[in-house]
Design a protein around this motif. Sequence first.
Motif, PDB file in Angstrom:
ATOM      1  N   ARG A 174       0.852  -1.181   0.000  1.00 47.15           N
ATOM      2  CA  ARG A 174       0.000   0.000   0.000  1.00 47.15           C
ATOM      3  C   ARG A 174       0.891   1.235   0.000  1.00 47.15           C
ATOM      4  O   ARG A 174       1.560   1.513  -0.965  1.00 47.15           O
ATOM      5  N   SER A 407      -2.886  -0.204  14.081  1.00 52.05           N
ATOM      6  CA  SER A 407      -1.776  -0.569  13.200  1.00 52.05           C
ATOM      7  C   SER A 407      -1.058  -1.825  13.663  1.00 52.05           C
ATOM      8  O   SER A 407      -0.384  -2.485  12.877  1.00 52.05           O
ATOM      9  N   ARG A 450     -11.284  -8.505  17.889  1.00 53.48           N
ATOM     10  CA  ARG A 450     -11.036  -8.836  16.486  1.00 53.48           C
ATOM     11  C   ARG A 450     -11.065 -10.348  16.262  1.00 53.48           C
ATOM     12  O   ARG A 450     -11.615 -10.842  15.280  1.00 53.48           O
ATOM     13  N   HIS A 556     -12.029   2.855  10.085  1.00 52.13           N
ATOM     14  CA  HIS A 556     -12.475   2.181   8.875  1.00 52.13           C
ATOM     15  C   HIS A 556     -12.653   0.686   9.135  1.00 52.13           C
ATOM     16  O   HIS A 556     -11.981   0.104   9.985  1.00 52.13           O
ATOM     17  N   ARG A 558     -12.385  -3.292   8.216  1.00 56.48           N
ATOM     18  CA  ARG A 558     -11.379  -4.126   7.561  1.00 56.48           C
ATOM     19  C   ARG A 558     -12.012  -5.477   7.232  1.00 56.48           C
ATOM     20  O   ARG A 558     -12.432  -6.195   8.130  1.00 56.48           O
ATOM     21  N   ASP A 560     -11.159  -8.998   6.069  1.00 60.13           N
ATOM     22  CA  ASP A 560      -9.968  -9.833   5.981  1.00 60.13           C
ATOM     23  C   ASP A 560     -10.111 -10.915   4.920  1.00 60.13           C
ATOM     24  O   ASP A 560     -11.210 -11.435   4.680  1.00 60.13           O
ATOM     25  N   GLN A 573     -13.183  -8.282  -2.623  1.00 56.56           N
ATOM     26  CA  GLN A 573     -12.207  -8.990  -1.790  1.00 56.56           C
ATOM     27  C   GLN A 573     -11.300  -9.869  -2.648  1.00 56.56           C
ATOM     28  O   GLN A 573     -10.089  -9.924  -2.433  1.00 56.56           O
ATOM     29  N   GLN A 581      -3.230  -7.927  -1.744  1.00 55.06           N
ATOM     30  CA  GLN A 581      -3.734  -7.068  -0.673  1.00 55.06           C
ATOM     31  C   GLN A 581      -4.646  -7.931   0.194  1.00 55.06           C
ATOM     32  O   GLN A 581      -5.706  -8.358  -0.254  1.00 55.06           O
ATOM     33  N   ILE A 583      -6.286  -7.250   2.969  1.00 55.66           N
ATOM     34  CA  ILE A 583      -7.374  -6.596   3.695  1.00 55.66           C
ATOM     35  C   ILE A 583      -8.041  -5.576   2.782  1.00 55.66           C
ATOM     36  O   ILE A 583      -7.358  -4.822   2.085  1.00 55.66           O
ATOM     37  N   PHE A 585     -10.176  -2.247   2.888  1.00 50.08           N
ATOM     38  CA  PHE A 585     -10.506  -1.174   3.828  1.00 50.08           C
ATOM     39  C   PHE A 585     -11.698  -0.375   3.306  1.00 50.08           C
ATOM     40  O   PHE A 585     -11.716   0.038   2.137  1.00 50.08           O
ATOM     41  N   ASN A 666      -7.079  -0.027  -2.755  1.00 47.20           N
ATOM     42  CA  ASN A 666      -7.586  -1.361  -2.412  1.00 47.20           C
ATOM     43  C   ASN A 666      -7.393  -2.395  -3.515  1.00 47.20           C
ATOM     44  O   ASN A 666      -7.730  -3.561  -3.334  1.00 47.20           O
TER      45      ASN A 666
END
Length: 684
Positions: A174, A407, A450, A556, A558, A560, A573, A581, A583, A585, A666
């Motif tokens: 990213r 993060s 999570r 935001h 996420r 997965d 996705q 990528q 994830i 977002f 994304n």
Amino acid sequence: MDSIRSLQTTEAIQRISDSVFVGLSHIVGTSQLVAMRRDMMDISDVVDNQVKTSDEQSGMVSGSIREGLRLKGSDIDVMYWPHNHRVIWELSQSQYYNTHRQTLILCDCSESPPGFTLIYLLSPSMVRDIQRACVRMNNKYYVSSSKYTQIFISESSLPYNPTPHGPCVSGTYRTTEYDSAYCFASDFWPPSAFQWIDRCLSWPQPHVVDDIVKNGCHFVAIGHKLGNHEDHEWRISFSKAEQKLVYAMNHCQFLTYGLLKLILTEIINNGVGDDDKLLCSYHMKTAVFWVIQQNAIPHWCPQNLLGGFWVCFKLILKWVFEAVCPNFFIPGNNMFLSKIHGVKQHQLFERLSELYKKGLAFLLHSPSIRSYIIDVLYNPRNFICTDDHTLISEDEFDRNLFNEILSQYAIPGKLDIQICIRYLHTIEQMISSPLLTQYQVIMLQNMTSRSLMNTAFIFHMETCTPDNKLSYRADKMSSHMLKLAASFGYITDMLYMAMYYYKTLRYVVALSIIEMIKFKLAQPYVMYKYIDAEMYTEAVGGQSWSTKMRQVVLYHARLDKGIHYISELIPEQQSSLQNNQDILFIPPFILLYMLEILCYRHVDTMRAQTALDDLQTLVHYDQEQIIDLDFRDISWQILGICQQVTGNLQAALYSYQQSLRQEPFNKIQAATEMRIQKVYQGIN
């Protein structure tokens, strides 16, 4: 000119030091912020490594990020090593291992320069790639550093396209640059660094030295350029030891390290091509280590910060003049050898000498700290408060803390029920430990939330069956886990409940949750892109972080990889995953409107149209107040999806085309193009 000369007086230097201390505390972080960051990194690494099985690679974040620095443009350094392989320095150390479960590797330093070594297998490796990286010399199978790196680059599953960079493979995921080092670990301290232990008379403290020594070292895949076996040698890495040394610094010493990194980036290396950037941040850190240990500065405090900086700068100048930079642990390893010599050495010395002649006035060339110096020059009588606790407000600290939590939590490379259960079990074992800091407790709370959400969706996916009784029980468990997660997670976490109930066709229940979320989002103290500090303090000031996380924190969403949340977003996705990528977002307001539209389509079409109008207004006219620039691609995409499902194909086509024009954060272009084709088919 007079103001510049005043930089040379003792009183002025002390006042400017105070001001620069305050500035660096804002740029680098206060002692509280730095402690919080370190605690978050530490607990994240511990959980991640405990969850892994014995045949998986262990890992840790290293470098300045791990040390607590958050400077603009800093990359993330990560080290990986096989858990079931260990390097030893002599055969007698093999008694501490079960050789049926672990492969032992022996060092051979006989032909390598200080700080480097060859390593060879004492028994065949259980890992095919390590066997492939071996070369035969003197009837032994040595693990070649160059071959090892090539193999891991060619077979890497990292979420970016890695390229060789010294002992690491580098790439950009990213917007973040990563350096990943594939290495080996040793539980023993290198014999060539024993003299370092004897040198630690005043710093660091004996308990720190003991902790460093008992944690051993690592071996990174790069040989000495002037060695006899450059392609096969490994460099002894003290990354873990250096991390503990930085932790052992007081805050003034740490800010001095941060100032040196700033000066390196903004002045010394400014405008210099990559090939001519001879000095790096590792040299800056090494200079600080030597200066602290040699007691060159008797008292490290805010008023003496620039004094400490100047001593470090002079040491670096001396090293460049002599073309010798001694490694802090193995001084015989000259880190300038083969790099700083000849014409380039002379040019670098001249550049540093020019800065030295200007004295501390050369710091005015740093855009980051220049204003803090000028403030003192123009207002010499202003009071400067260096009390660490007054330098950051409660809302600023909380924003930093919640950003750090967001993060830090890393999603495993593969998500299944067993991995999720291992996460929950590991967290359960750790959460009651009296050794945890307050920062680590809130971090584990978020990890639990999570993990529960991941488990709920995966459990539903894996137990989807025609057996009504089994499906009912699975649904009850998934619903309970999502409610539990939302009860102590962020406001955003309620969106996952709404997605689940939409997915299971309970539209009215999902809409009731959406209304609860909308009520929370309407409060003026919500922490999202911007925050009303006064309202925030009035609403939740002084309350626990757990309470704040539930009531005011919005981030935001996420999605997965490996989890299908709602069918409408599966193509996005999959497209994102195809581009490495892991994830997807989504801005929370965008997902909220999407779910509202999808649910109301089955309940009240008029209200579905009203929600669609609100979403369209937001996407069309938002000026980065709610939608980050990075998330414009998915925002236009979701608007298009909602327009398409409600039958407005022309509007959907326009939205998809707009999605393609945005920054592809994304990586959903494949899904967008597929949707455009379907819209064309519908129109024609």
